[in-house]
Write an enzyme that holds these catalytic residues in place. Sequence first.
Site, mmCIF file in Angstrom:
data_model
loop_
_atom_site.group_PDB
_atom_site.id
_atom_site.type_symbol
_atom_site.label_atom_id
_atom_site.label_comp_id
_atom_site.label_asym_id
_atom_site.label_seq_id
_atom_site.Cartn_x
_atom_site.Cartn_y
_atom_site.Cartn_z
ATOM 1 N N ILE A 71 0.887 -1.165 0.000
ATOM 2 C CA ILE A 71 0.000 0.000 0.000
ATOM 3 C C ILE A 71 0.922 1.211 0.000
ATOM 4 O O ILE A 71 1.830 1.296 0.823
ATOM 5 C CB ILE A 71 -0.930 0.056 1.228
ATOM 6 C CG1 ILE A 71 -1.923 -1.106 1.221
ATOM 7 C CG2 ILE A 71 -1.695 1.390 1.251
ATOM 8 C CD1 ILE A 71 -2.860 -1.121 2.425
ATOM 9 N N ALA A 72 0.687 2.121 -0.924
ATOM 10 C CA ALA A 72 1.522 3.308 -1.028
ATOM 11 C C ALA A 72 0.657 4.519 -1.328
ATOM 12 O O ALA A 72 -0.218 4.456 -2.194
ATOM 13 C CB ALA A 72 2.569 3.123 -2.125
ATOM 14 N N GLU A 105 2.884 -7.607 6.434
ATOM 15 C CA GLU A 105 4.068 -7.191 7.169
ATOM 16 C C GLU A 105 4.162 -5.685 7.054
ATOM 17 O O GLU A 105 3.877 -5.120 6.001
ATOM 18 C CB GLU A 105 5.356 -7.813 6.594
ATOM 19 C CG GLU A 105 5.506 -9.291 6.856
ATOM 20 C CD GLU A 105 4.831 -10.154 5.810
ATOM 21 O OE1 GLU A 105 4.404 -9.609 4.760
ATOM 22 O OE2 GLU A 105 4.712 -11.364 6.027
ATOM 23 N N ASN A 110 7.049 2.064 11.304
ATOM 24 C CA ASN A 110 5.949 2.738 10.614
ATOM 25 C C ASN A 110 4.684 2.665 11.481
ATOM 26 O O ASN A 110 3.746 1.932 11.194
ATOM 27 C CB ASN A 110 5.721 2.119 9.234
ATOM 28 C CG ASN A 110 4.798 2.973 8.384
ATOM 29 O OD1 ASN A 110 4.118 3.869 8.867
ATOM 30 N ND2 ASN A 110 4.761 2.669 7.094
ATOM 31 N N TYR A 117 -3.889 -0.248 10.273
ATOM 32 C CA TYR A 117 -4.249 -1.660 10.236
ATOM 33 C C TYR A 117 -5.008 -2.073 11.489
ATOM 34 O O TYR A 117 -5.968 -2.851 11.414
ATOM 35 C CB TYR A 117 -3.008 -2.521 10.033
ATOM 36 C CG TYR A 117 -2.277 -2.174 8.756
ATOM 37 C CD1 TYR A 117 -2.973 -2.000 7.557
ATOM 38 C CD2 TYR A 117 -0.910 -1.982 8.742
ATOM 39 C CE1 TYR A 117 -2.316 -1.648 6.395
ATOM 40 C CE2 TYR A 117 -0.247 -1.640 7.577
ATOM 41 C CZ TYR A 117 -0.955 -1.472 6.411
ATOM 42 O OH TYR A 117 -0.307 -1.123 5.258
#
Length: 166
Positions: A71-72, A105, A110, A117
């Site tokens: 995811i970016a 992961e 971060n 999440y």
Amino acid sequence: MRWWDIDPVLTLEKELFPEDAWSRGMFWSELAHARGPGATRRYVVAETPAGELAGYAGLAAAGDQGDVQTIAVAPGHQGTGLGSRLLSELLRAATDFECHEVMLEVRVDNVRAQKLYERFGFEPIGFRRGYYQPGNVDALVMRLTDPASAPTAVTPSAAQGTRNHG
């Protein structure tokens, strides 16, 4: 995500993940598994109204397990809820793939992504020491046991980026 998205994705990829950016071939390989009746991948892009890339995300499915591959979110779009929307789309895909759990992961440093999440119901289940190379950064392994019951994107917080090399 389609083949014509790869060049802008690679530009953002290199900006967000300079030490371990995926190659063009890696994205082509993932997209090769994203179409047709035997598809096991779902990759999406988010664009601005002007057609510029704002973010992207990908999920791999195997049996009853999904795995968030990446995811970016582009720096100018972080904190807008885009990370939540991308994750929501991946969890919808996991449900479509009939996944009963989703793994991921995330870098231990971060915290912003970890909080995202957690809001979606992911729980930490372990660590992978030295997972992110060449920086030798540990990964926190997280699991969601029922993607169909995860909340939808409603919060204005976006993850900077998450990467899974699995």
